[in-house]
Design a protein around this motif. Sequence first.
Motif, PDB file in Angstrom:
ATOM      1  N   ARG A  74     -11.536  -5.288 -13.126  1.00 30.45           N
ATOM      2  CA  ARG A  74     -10.121  -5.603 -13.306  1.00 30.45           C
ATOM      3  C   ARG A  74      -9.269  -4.342 -13.203  1.00 30.45           C
ATOM      4  N   GLU A  75      -9.704  -3.271 -13.841  1.00 30.08           N
ATOM      5  CA  GLU A  75      -8.953  -2.019 -13.782  1.00 30.08           C
ATOM      6  C   GLU A  75      -8.970  -1.437 -12.369  1.00 30.08           C
ATOM      7  N   PHE A  76     -10.095  -1.576 -11.700  1.00 29.17           N
ATOM      8  CA  PHE A  76     -10.207  -1.070 -10.330  1.00 29.17           C
ATOM      9  C   PHE A  76      -9.237  -1.805  -9.408  1.00 29.17           C
ATOM     10  N   THR A  77      -9.121  -3.127  -9.581  1.00 27.01           N
ATOM     11  CA  THR A  77      -8.220  -3.890  -8.727  1.00 27.01           C
ATOM     12  C   THR A  77      -6.756  -3.569  -9.032  1.00 27.01           C
ATOM     13  N   MET A  78      -6.450  -3.190 -10.259  1.00 21.11           N
ATOM     14  CA  MET A  78      -5.091  -2.765 -10.586  1.00 21.11           C
ATOM     15  C   MET A  78      -4.722  -1.510  -9.798  1.00 21.11           C
ATOM     16  N   ILE A  79      -5.678  -0.610  -9.673  1.00 26.39           N
ATOM     17  CA  ILE A  79      -5.463   0.601  -8.869  1.00 26.39           C
ATOM     18  C   ILE A  79      -5.273   0.220  -7.406  1.00 26.39           C
ATOM     19  N   GLU A  80      -6.100  -0.708  -6.934  1.00 24.83           N
ATOM     20  CA  GLU A  80      -5.983  -1.145  -5.544  1.00 24.83           C
ATOM     21  C   GLU A  80      -4.604  -1.733  -5.268  1.00 24.83           C
ATOM     22  N   ASP A  81      -4.087  -2.560  -6.175  1.00 20.26           N
ATOM     23  CA  ASP A  81      -2.777  -3.168  -5.978  1.00 20.26           C
ATOM     24  C   ASP A  81      -1.705  -2.103  -5.737  1.00 20.26           C
ATOM     25  N   VAL A  82      -1.774  -1.030  -6.512  1.00 21.87           N
ATOM     26  CA  VAL A  82      -0.786   0.047  -6.381  1.00 21.87           C
ATOM     27  C   VAL A  82      -0.944   0.767  -5.044  1.00 21.87           C
ATOM     28  N   LEU A  83      -2.188   1.070  -4.672  1.00 21.66           N
ATOM     29  CA  LEU A  83      -2.438   1.776  -3.416  1.00 21.66           C
ATOM     30  C   LEU A  83      -2.014   0.945  -2.215  1.00 21.66           C
ATOM     31  N   ARG A  84      -2.332  -0.343  -2.234  1.00 23.88           N
ATOM     32  CA  ARG A  84      -1.958  -1.231  -1.127  1.00 23.88           C
ATOM     33  C   ARG A  84      -0.434  -1.289  -0.980  1.00 23.88           C
ATOM     34  N   ALA A  85       0.253  -1.407  -2.108  1.00 20.42           N
ATOM     35  CA  ALA A  85       1.709  -1.498  -2.076  1.00 20.42           C
ATOM     36  C   ALA A  85       2.322  -0.216  -1.517  1.00 20.42           C
ATOM     37  N   LEU A  86       1.790   0.936  -1.929  1.00 23.58           N
ATOM     38  CA  LEU A  86       2.289   2.210  -1.419  1.00 23.58           C
ATOM     39  C   LEU A  86       2.038   2.327   0.080  1.00 23.58           C
ATOM     40  N   SER A  87       0.874   1.885   0.516  1.00 19.23           N
ATOM     41  CA  SER A  87       0.547   1.929   1.941  1.00 19.23           C
ATOM     42  C   SER A  87       1.555   1.124   2.756  1.00 19.23           C
ATOM     43  N   ALA A  88       1.912  -0.053   2.274  1.00 22.14           N
ATOM     44  CA  ALA A  88       2.871  -0.900   2.986  1.00 22.14           C
ATOM     45  C   ALA A  88       4.252  -0.249   3.030  1.00 22.14           C
ATOM     46  N   ARG A  89       4.669   0.337   1.916  1.00 23.03           N
ATOM     47  CA  ARG A  89       5.966   1.015   1.885  1.00 23.03           C
ATOM     48  C   ARG A  89       6.001   2.147   2.918  1.00 23.03           C
ATOM     49  N   LEU A  90       4.976   2.978   2.930  1.00 23.09           N
ATOM     50  CA  LEU A  90       4.943   4.106   3.859  1.00 23.09           C
ATOM     51  C   LEU A  90       4.873   3.635   5.308  1.00 23.09           C
ATOM     52  N   ALA A  91       4.152   2.532   5.537  1.00 26.12           N
ATOM     53  CA  ALA A  91       4.073   1.991   6.894  1.00 26.12           C
ATOM     54  C   ALA A  91       5.445   1.523   7.369  1.00 26.12           C
ATOM     55  N   ALA A  92       6.220   0.932   6.455  1.00 28.94           N
ATOM     56  CA  ALA A  92       7.570   0.492   6.808  1.00 28.94           C
ATOM     57  C   ALA A  92       8.453   1.691   7.149  1.00 28.94           C
ATOM     58  N   GLU A  93       8.200   2.807   6.501  1.00 33.41           N
ATOM     59  CA  GLU A  93       9.024   4.000   6.702  1.00 33.41           C
ATOM     60  C   GLU A  93       8.563   4.852   7.882  1.00 33.41           C
ATOM     61  N   LYS A  94       7.248   4.811   8.204  1.00 34.15           N
ATOM     62  CA  LYS A  94       6.708   5.803   9.138  1.00 34.15           C
ATOM     63  C   LYS A  94       5.998   5.228  10.358  1.00 34.15           C
ATOM     64  N   SER A  95       5.751   3.930  10.401  1.00 32.20           N
ATOM     65  CA  SER A  95       4.950   3.386  11.511  1.00 32.20           C
ATOM     66  C   SER A  95       5.664   3.549  12.849  1.00 32.20           C
ATOM     67  N   THR A  96       4.875   3.705  13.902  1.00 33.96           N
ATOM     68  CA  THR A  96       5.413   3.808  15.258  1.00 33.96           C
ATOM     69  C   THR A  96       5.501   2.420  15.881  1.00 33.96           C
ATOM     70  N   MET A 211       3.307  -6.755  -0.607  1.00 36.93           N
ATOM     71  CA  MET A 211       1.911  -6.320  -0.585  1.00 36.93           C
ATOM     72  C   MET A 211       1.328  -6.291  -1.994  1.00 36.93           C
ATOM     73  N   ARG A 212       2.107  -5.861  -2.966  1.00 35.69           N
ATOM     74  CA  ARG A 212       1.613  -5.821  -4.339  1.00 35.69           C
ATOM     75  C   ARG A 212       1.266  -7.236  -4.824  1.00 35.69           C
ATOM     76  N   ALA A 213       2.148  -8.191  -4.537  1.00 34.57           N
ATOM     77  CA  ALA A 213       1.908  -9.576  -4.948  1.00 34.57           C
ATOM     78  C   ALA A 213       0.697 -10.157  -4.230  1.00 34.57           C
ATOM     79  N   HIS A 214       0.582  -9.870  -2.941  1.00 31.59           N
ATOM     80  CA  HIS A 214      -0.555 -10.364  -2.159  1.00 31.59           C
ATOM     81  C   HIS A 214      -1.862  -9.793  -2.690  1.00 31.59           C
ATOM     82  N   SER A 215      -1.898  -8.496  -2.923  1.00 24.82           N
ATOM     83  CA  SER A 215      -3.118  -7.835  -3.398  1.00 24.82           C
ATOM     84  C   SER A 215      -3.512  -8.374  -4.770  1.00 24.82           C
TER      85      SER A 215
END
Length: 230
Positions: A74-96, A211-215
């Motif tokens: 459960r704690e591991f998946t909480m970390i994953e939720d945060v990482l996934r959400a950050l990845s999506a945010r950065l992709a929106a800002e930086k993707s080509t 992404m956070r909600a999906h994860s």
Amino acid sequence: MTLGDQAYAAIREAIVSGVLKRGEKVTERGLAESLSISATPVREALRRLEQDRLVERTGPRSVRIAQFGKEELREFTMIEDVLRALSARLAAEKSTAAQRREMAACLDRADALRGELRDEAAGTDGERDLVLRIQHLMSEFHALVDEASGNATLVQMLRTVDAFGSEERRDSTLSQVRSGHAKIVEERYRQHRAIFEAIAAGHGDKAEELMRAHSHTSNTSRIRTRFPGA
């Protein structure tokens, strides 16, 4: 690529795919024989896998494939939720544009398979095959989002997350389909499509939120499948 790199990739894939089961004990010699290489590169690979927390040392020449309890998972998946959400945010800002085209093509392939799935009888091998193929494309989509984040450290952390969760995600989805919840595939697809639309529009806040909600939804299902009735 060195023999150590090859051994690391091969053993990691065996863990991700479920060939090596959670909690299974393996030896350096046994792994070396299965890979047809000497024990030295296997030993190097296992040290790296220990750092990834994919294996746990049980003796001088043996390890056990990592297995989490409910609370630790459960704690591991909480970390994953945060990482996934950050990845999506950065992709929106930086993707080509090229990266966004890859994401769209991946979802389009999944969309075509959804059409086939609607025509497939429930409970058949054909349904199972299509579900797994769609899930594979959804995993590919996540990998594309991760790469589009442009952050090598984040990508490496998410690769470790993926190694822990791949088999459990597959089992969770199949369990829900077998239980008559086949619409879960449609729901997950729509979630991915909405995430992509936010990324493509450059809306970092929205992409992160979706992404956070999906994860979280996906990981909740994983835990329930792994620990039924707990």
